[in-house]
Scaffold this active site. Structure first.
Site, PDB file in Angstrom:
ATOM      1  N   LYS A  95      55.858  26.443  42.361  1.00 35.46           N
ATOM      2  CA  LYS A  95      56.835  27.769  43.119  1.00 35.46           C
ATOM      3  C   LYS A  95      56.048  28.467  44.109  1.00 35.46           C
ATOM      4  CE  LYS A  95      57.395  30.492  38.989  1.00 35.46           C
ATOM      5  NZ  LYS A  95      57.121  29.694  38.244  1.00 35.46           N
ATOM      6  N   ARG A  98      63.074  36.706  37.449  1.00 30.32           N
ATOM      7  CA  ARG A  98      62.888  36.662  36.077  1.00 30.32           C
ATOM      8  C   ARG A  98      63.650  36.686  34.775  1.00 30.32           C
ATOM      9  NH1 ARG A  98      57.321  35.318  37.361  1.00 30.32           N
ATOM     10  NH2 ARG A  98      56.397  34.146  35.817  1.00 30.32           N
ATOM     11  N   ARG A 151      44.386  24.364  36.350  1.00 31.06           N
ATOM     12  CA  ARG A 151      44.121  25.480  37.743  1.00 31.06           C
ATOM     13  C   ARG A 151      42.949  26.453  36.840  1.00 31.06           C
ATOM     14  NH1 ARG A 151      49.274  29.005  39.352  1.00 31.06           N
ATOM     15  NH2 ARG A 151      49.409  29.880  37.560  1.00 31.06           N
ATOM     16  N   ARG A 171      42.636  33.239  36.390  1.00 29.21           N
ATOM     17  CA  ARG A 171      43.894  34.357  36.242  1.00 29.21           C
ATOM     18  C   ARG A 171      43.516  34.443  34.780  1.00 29.21           C
ATOM     19  NH1 ARG A 171      49.629  32.708  38.396  1.00 29.21           N
ATOM     20  NH2 ARG A 171      49.949  33.747  36.599  1.00 29.21           N
ATOM     21  N   ARG A 178      53.733  32.621  27.645  1.00 23.57           N
ATOM     22  CA  ARG A 178      54.470  33.294  29.267  1.00 23.57           C
ATOM     23  C   ARG A 178      55.580  31.682  29.249  1.00 23.57           C
ATOM     24  NH1 ARG A 178      49.839  31.788  33.503  1.00 23.57           N
ATOM     25  NH2 ARG A 178      51.310  31.584  34.304  1.00 23.57           N
TER      26      ARG A 178
END
Ligand code: AMP
Length: 198
Positions: free
Chosen positions: A15, A90, A129, A141, A152
């Site tokens: 996204k 969300r 990532r 992160r 998540r």
């Protein structure tokens, strides 16, 4: 041309990557609630302090906090020609509140782009990532680890996936589009552009 769109999909679907690429091409800003929250955490604001722990757990931040942030953001002058929502809504509550905000400002929701990527690939991308950040000498992160990612994904399935059903029910409006997010980044971008250019 003015339009509003949502980039929808699980964590790691692309996204943010797609929104980042599309904002210049489409001339509308990317509004990422995740980026806004990370900025608040980095600044050490009261909101950031409240959000940090929740994000590190992989849970969702309250609708109240998110809606306060987004309602302020969409009033900014750069949103006059529309905006691209990345990571919002969300929850069903957020989707309903967005409808209200759009109605009040006389705007419409024009595209909901659902990026479809399977779970194995999502897991790989999140690990990739984190590794990329490490390789670049940056801190990854805090929620890009296997354990938090699993949480998540759980939050996504329990609270966010119903939002897709919410838009599916309104199929007559023709706003919902599915895009194969497993393809090359450029191909995904091209598919989204093709939807918008009709
Ligand atoms: P993201 O950058 O979109 O992956 O978001 C990172 C984290 O921020 C999520 O795991 C949530 O904890 C929080 N977050 C971002 N957007 C929202 C939202 N719309 N509603 C609730 N929590 C959010």
């Amino acid at each position: 041309m003015s339009f509003n769109m949502i980039l929808f999909g699980p964590p790691g679907a692309g996204k943010g990557t797609q929104a980042g690429r599309l904002q210049e091409k489409l001339g509308i800003p990317q509004l990422s609630t995740g980026d806004m929250l990370r900025a608040a955490v980095a600044e050490g604001t009261e909101l950031g302090k409240q959000a940090a722990e929740i994000m590190e757990r992989g849970d969702l931040v309250s609708d109240e906090i998110i809606l306060g942030m987004i309602s302020e953001r969409i009033e900014k002058p750069d949103c006059e020609k529309g905006y691209m929502l990345d990571g919002f809504p969300r929850t069903i509550g957020q989707a309903e509140a967005l409808d209200d905000m759009l109605r009040v400002s006389g705007r419409s929701l024009d595209y909901v782009i659902n990026l479809k990527v399977d779970n194995e690939e999502l897991k790989k991308r999140i690990a990739g990532r984190a590794q990329e950040a490490i390789d670049a000498g940056k801190e990854p992160r805090k929620d890009d680890n296997a354990e938090t990612f699993a949480k998540r994904l759980e939050s996504y399935n329990a609270q966010t996936l119903p939002v897709l059903g919410y838009y599916e029910e309104r199929a007559a409006e023709g706003v919902l589009h599915h895009v194969d997010g497993m393809q090359e980044i450029d191909t995904v971008t091209a598919d989204i552009e093709a939807i918008i250019n009709g």
